[in-house]
Design an enzyme around this catalytic site. Structure first.
Site, short mmCIF file in Angstrom:
data_model
loop_
_atom_site.label_atom_id
_atom_site.label_comp_id
_atom_site.label_asym_id
_atom_site.label_seq_id
_atom_site.Cartn_x
_atom_site.Cartn_y
_atom_site.Cartn_z
CG ASP A 7 -11.68 -2.32 2.93
OD1 ASP A 7 -11.45 -2.11 4.13
OD2 ASP A 7 -10.87 -2.07 2.03
CD GLU A 9 -8.42 1.33 0.77
OE1 GLU A 9 -7.63 2.03 1.45
OE2 GLU A 9 -8.41 0.09 0.78
CD GLU A 52 0.91 11.42 4.67
OE1 GLU A 52 0.56 12.07 5.67
OE2 GLU A 52 1.56 11.92 3.70
CG HIS A 154 -4.44 -1.40 1.37
ND1 HIS A 154 -5.00 -2.08 2.42
CD2 HIS A 154 -3.11 -1.49 1.54
CE1 HIS A 154 -4.05 -2.54 3.21
NE2 HIS A 154 -2.88 -2.19 2.69
CG ASP A 159 -8.24 -4.64 0.44
OD1 ASP A 159 -7.59 -5.25 -0.43
OD2 ASP A 159 -7.76 -3.74 1.14
#
Length: 233
Positions: A7, A9, A52, A154, A159
């Protein structure tokens, strides 16, 4: 078989508009067993992280300012994943970002990650297994009874660890491991062997048609509504 649940980010959704990877987490499995030989790296994205995005993963500019850029960790990362099957939830997103980062390297020595790994999209698998249902990582954890209470934000490594549990459960859980152990014990304690005829006819598989699948889904929804619980089958 060596499998890596992976995963990332990022700073946003569009690598070709300047978004970059800021974290990579990868969990290694061999023959469906977690090896605990994991890879985890934060990356300085050479740009600011939008607010965000921070609200999703909690990773700030201040935290990343002393982390290495992708070019510094590219070889180590690619050597870790090379030759493995990569299992990624919504693989086109992460693969797109990784390939963009690789394309920015001088000489682009690695090409694309698909040149070195087999890519398996666990989101696509989930949609085939649970058609018409929500198949986000959180939804799958709820459906399969997997504890993700630590997932308040997250995070690539967390994850990946959760996805490893989801993938193992979704593809048969630990059943195959227990069967393998039983098989080994039986072979050690017995000289008996079972021979399967090579000329036996293939088993006939009857698949449900679209109308039958719709009726099945409707019945599941009725049962779920009456029981007040989301069904896992």
């Amino acid at each position: 078989m060596r499998q890596i649940i992976l995963d990332t980010e990022t700073t946003g959704f569009e690598p070709h508009n300047g978004d970059r990877i800021i974290e990579i987490g990868a969990v290694e499995m061999f023959k469906r067993r977690l090896t605990h030989n994991n890879y985890h790296q934060y990356i300085y994205p050479e740009r600011t992280v939008p607010q965000e995005a921070i609200e999703v993963h909690g990773i700030t500019d201040e935290f990343l300012k002393d982390k290495p850029v992708f070019a510094k960790i590219a070889d180590e990362f690619m050597e870790f994943v090379a030759g493995a099957e990569l299992i990624i939830h919504n693989a086109p997103f992460d693969v797109g970002f990784i390939n963009h980062e690789l394309s920015l390297l001088p000489g682009n020595k690695w090409g694309k990650i698909e040149d070195h790994c087999v890519i398996t999209d666990s989101l696509k698998m989930a949609r085939q297994t649970y058609p018409g249902q929500r198949n986000s990582l959180d939804a799958l954890c709820k459906r399969l009874g997997i504890d993700n209470s630590n997932r308040t934000l997250h995070g690539a490594l967390l994850d990946s660890e959760i996805l490893a549990d989801v993938y193992l459960t979704m593809t048969g859980g630990q059943t195959d491991l227990m069967l393998a152990a039983d098989s080994q014990n039986n072979s050690e304690n017995s000289d008996s062997r079972v021979t399967v005829r090579s000329d036996r006819p293939a088993l006939k598989v009857l698949k449900a048609n679209d109308a039958e699948l719709m009726l099945h889904q409707k019945k599941l929804e009725e049962i779920s509504k009456k029981s007040g619980q989301e069904l896992a089958w």
